[in-house]
Write a protein that holds these residues in place. Structure first.
Motif, PDB file in Angstrom:
ATOM      1  N   THR A 154     101.126  47.121  87.376  1.00 14.25           N
ATOM      2  CA  THR A 154     100.252  48.151  87.949  1.00 14.25           C
ATOM      3  C   THR A 154     100.119  49.360  87.032  1.00 14.25           C
ATOM      4  O   THR A 154      99.273  50.222  87.274  1.00 14.25           O
ATOM      5  CB  THR A 154     100.775  48.629  89.315  1.00 14.25           C
ATOM      6  OG1 THR A 154     102.082  49.206  89.152  1.00 14.25           O
ATOM      7  CG2 THR A 154     100.856  47.482  90.310  1.00 14.25           C
ATOM      8  N   ASN A 273      84.832  47.124  82.322  1.00 18.41           N
ATOM      9  CA  ASN A 273      86.197  46.837  82.746  1.00 18.41           C
ATOM     10  C   ASN A 273      87.125  48.036  82.614  1.00 18.41           C
ATOM     11  O   ASN A 273      88.345  47.885  82.697  1.00 18.41           O
ATOM     12  CB  ASN A 273      86.772  45.673  81.935  1.00 18.41           C
ATOM     13  CG  ASN A 273      86.161  44.338  82.331  1.00 18.41           C
ATOM     14  OD1 ASN A 273      85.837  44.131  83.492  1.00 18.41           O
ATOM     15  ND2 ASN A 273      85.987  43.446  81.364  1.00 18.41           N
ATOM     16  N   SER A 275      87.695  52.298  83.752  1.00 22.84           N
ATOM     17  CA  SER A 275      87.278  53.365  84.667  1.00 22.84           C
ATOM     18  C   SER A 275      88.108  54.602  84.408  1.00 22.84           C
ATOM     19  O   SER A 275      89.205  54.531  83.852  1.00 22.84           O
ATOM     20  CB  SER A 275      87.435  52.918  86.128  1.00 22.84           C
ATOM     21  OG  SER A 275      88.784  52.551  86.395  1.00 22.84           O
ATOM     22  N   GLY A 284      91.739  53.368  83.862  1.00 25.83           N
ATOM     23  CA  GLY A 284      91.915  52.214  84.721  1.00 25.83           C
ATOM     24  C   GLY A 284      91.390  50.971  84.034  1.00 25.83           C
ATOM     25  O   GLY A 284      90.278  50.973  83.507  1.00 25.83           O
ATOM     26  N   ASN A 286      90.551  46.822  84.329  1.00 23.67           N
ATOM     27  CA  ASN A 286      90.339  45.645  85.157  1.00 23.67           C
ATOM     28  C   ASN A 286      90.255  44.431  84.236  1.00 23.67           C
ATOM     29  O   ASN A 286      89.365  44.350  83.381  1.00 23.67           O
ATOM     30  CB  ASN A 286      89.055  45.750  85.970  1.00 23.67           C
ATOM     31  CG  ASN A 286      89.124  46.857  86.999  1.00 23.67           C
ATOM     32  OD1 ASN A 286      90.161  47.080  87.600  1.00 23.67           O
ATOM     33  ND2 ASN A 286      88.023  47.561  87.200  1.00 23.67           N
ATOM     34  N   THR A 295      92.722  38.304  91.034  1.00 25.21           N
ATOM     35  CA  THR A 295      91.845  38.805  89.985  1.00 25.21           C
ATOM     36  C   THR A 295      90.902  39.855  90.553  1.00 25.21           C
ATOM     37  O   THR A 295      90.484  39.758  91.710  1.00 25.21           O
ATOM     38  CB  THR A 295      91.051  37.649  89.325  1.00 25.21           C
ATOM     39  OG1 THR A 295      90.300  38.143  88.223  1.00 25.21           O
ATOM     40  CG2 THR A 295      90.131  36.956  90.317  1.00 25.21           C
ATOM     41  N   PRO A 296      90.576  40.897  89.799  1.00 29.76           N
ATOM     42  CA  PRO A 296      91.105  41.148  88.451  1.00 29.76           C
ATOM     43  C   PRO A 296      92.511  41.735  88.486  1.00 29.76           C
ATOM     44  O   PRO A 296      92.929  42.268  89.513  1.00 29.76           O
ATOM     45  CB  PRO A 296      90.110  42.156  87.886  1.00 29.76           C
ATOM     46  CG  PRO A 296      89.679  42.932  89.099  1.00 29.76           C
ATOM     47  CD  PRO A 296      89.595  41.926  90.214  1.00 29.76           C
ATOM     48  N   THR A 298      94.549  44.603  87.819  1.00 32.32           N
ATOM     49  CA  THR A 298      94.171  46.013  87.741  1.00 32.32           C
ATOM     50  C   THR A 298      95.402  46.871  87.489  1.00 32.32           C
ATOM     51  O   THR A 298      96.401  46.752  88.211  1.00 32.32           O
ATOM     52  CB  THR A 298      93.487  46.455  89.043  1.00 32.32           C
ATOM     53  OG1 THR A 298      92.336  45.627  89.254  1.00 32.32           O
ATOM     54  CG2 THR A 298      93.049  47.910  88.966  1.00 32.32           C
ATOM     55  N   ASN A 300      96.789  50.886  85.480  1.00 34.18           N
ATOM     56  CA  ASN A 300      96.499  52.123  84.748  1.00 34.18           C
ATOM     57  C   ASN A 300      97.107  52.056  83.357  1.00 34.18           C
ATOM     58  O   ASN A 300      98.276  51.688  83.197  1.00 34.18           O
ATOM     59  CB  ASN A 300      97.058  53.338  85.489  1.00 34.18           C
ATOM     60  CG  ASN A 300      96.245  53.698  86.707  1.00 34.18           C
ATOM     61  OD1 ASN A 300      95.026  53.539  86.720  1.00 34.18           O
ATOM     62  ND2 ASN A 300      96.906  54.176  87.755  1.00 34.18           N
TER      63      ASN A 300
END
Length: 442
Positions: A154, A273, A275, A284, A286, A295-296, A298, A300
């Motif tokens: 994550t 992909n 953000s 971010g 993805n 999926t995806p 995700t 940071n």
């Protein structure tokens, strides 16, 4: 009278021999505490007193007390062997019957419970699914031997330095110049980026990330000094060699800018992909997957601790919070009783905490065999707590407390008890001679 006196002495000496012999027999018993026979004299007395010159009537065994002084601690090769350095007793349960011991022979049974060599379950505080100890609730300590479930990544935190003395890669710069610079030139330069061609980027690095099934994926990053600037970098990413950045047309995942002092000032997502994160330096990510995992993927991507100084490119710190599935590989217990489980995936988790018990009067404990004691009215109730709190001692993992019997002392006690026995037998023999003399008077 002398017969009874001598007989009481023989009984006392015999008791002393029994106690001493028991100490010697248990000189190698882990957690054993030596005993001593304590005697008191006996005087015959009437309701009006014992007279001005009372005569003794022998001796009696007033008590057999145990000495709870510390035994030597010997180290073993078993991490679940435990020794108490200081005050306290292990708490064990046999189908609800609670007993106390200093013998730290512990292992796990087929159900994962921590038990001693008689199958009694060690008591402590359990832990929840997150590894937090549930204080105050005594339970049978149990080691969860099941595989540890994987955890998807994550967050990735990366500290690095981008070389401020870098120049735009030749192929990148040539495409930019040929196209006349500006936005068109930048697009042309980005079109030549190729992760397999080091002449199209300045620096590269990678980190492993994990999906929901525990599969490992290689997240590669490529840093390119943007043409026409001195402090802005294009950042491309691939996952297992497949581009995460846009490829039609080719656009970096994001750009990152640095101030004249080398500190990061902004990160701007460009790819579908990527953000914007909660702060400059966080993006971010993805990552689409096709292997059956969620999926995806995700997470940071945090480069707030990155810099741009005139020094070689270097990654000085990488932390990511995912991991694959793991099998139990070992257990460790620290001096406060915390039970750590180690897994083959490099993770560890708290499984519980061993507790100890103390008593106001340890001499009042009732010995019940198997190197264990039971609470009694004289001992007072057990006061339970964790090691190294209050008056409780510390735990030593991979060690056992040896018997506190000193053999040299006990062998001397044998000699003393033997002489006492012989001397009291002589008293009876002498009294018998005197009696025979009286009987033979004519």
């Amino acid at each position: 009278m002398a017969f009874n006196t001598g007989l009481s002495g023989i009984r006392a000496a015999s008791s002393d021999l029994n106690v001493t012999g028991n100490n010697i027999a248990n000189a190698g018993t882990v957690g054993f505490k030596q005993s001593r026979a304590e005697f008191a004299d006996v005087y015959a007395a009437s309701t009006t007193g014992s007279g001005s010159i009372p005569k003794g009537s022998g001796v009696l065994l007033s008590d057999v007390s145990q000495l709870f002084n510390q035994g030597n601690i010997n180290f073993t090769q078993n991490s679940l062997d435990l020794a108490i350095n200081g005050n306290g007793f292990f708490v064990t349960s046999n189908n609800g019957e609670v007993t106390y011991t200093r013998a730290g022979y512990f292992g796990t049974d087929r159900e994962g419970y921590m038990v001693n060599n008689f199958g009694y379950r060690l008591q402590g505080y359990g832990a929840d699914a997150n590894g937090n100890v549930i204080n105050g609730v005594r339970t049978d300590l149990r080691v969860d031997t099941a595989s540890q479930a994987p955890r998807a990544t994550t967050g990735v935190t990366q500290g690095m330095n981008l070389n401020a003395a870098s120049t735009v890669p030749t192929l990148y710069n040539d495409a930019y110049t040929t196209a006349g610079g500006g936005a068109a030139g930048l697009a042309a330069a980005r079109a030549v980026f190729d992760p397999t061609n080091p002449q199209t980027y300045n620096s590269a690095t990678s980190v492993n990330v994990y999906d929901s099934l525990g599969n490992s994926h290689v997240l590669s990053q490529y840093y390119v000094l943007q043409p026409g600037t001195t402090n802005t970098w294009d950042v491309y990413m691939t996952l297992d060699g497949t581009a995460l950045h846009d490829t039609a047309p080719q656009v970096p995942m994001f750009t990152t800018q640095y101030s004249s002092s080398g500190a990061i000032t902004a990160t701007t997502p460009l790819s579908a992909n990527a953000s914007a994160g909660v702060a400059a330096g966080i993006i971010g990510i993805n990552a689409p997957l096709t292997n059956g995992a969620a999926t995806p993927l995700t997470f940071n991507f945090d480069i707030r601790n990155s810099s741009q100084y005139a020094a070689a490119f270097a990654v000085n710190r990488v932390v990511q919070d995912g991991y694959t599935t793991g099998e139990l590989s070992g257990l460790e217990i620290d001096d406060t009783g915390i039970v750590f489980a180690r897994y083959t995936n490099g993770q560890s988790r708290v499984q519980g905490q061993v507790i100890l018990a103390s008593f106001a009067n340890v001499q009042g404990l009732t010995p019940i065999g198997k190197t264990a004691w039971a609470e009694s009215f004289s001992s007072g109730p057990a006061v339970e707590g964790t090691p190294r709190t209050g008056t409780l001692g510390a735990l030593q993992s991979g060690a056992l407390e040896q018997s506190n019997v000193e053999l040299s002392d006990e062998l001397v006690n044998l000699i003393v008890a033997q002489r006492n026995y012989q001397a009291n037998a002589k008293t009876i023999q002498t009294e018998d001679t005197v009696t025979q003399t009286l009987i033979n008077i004519r």
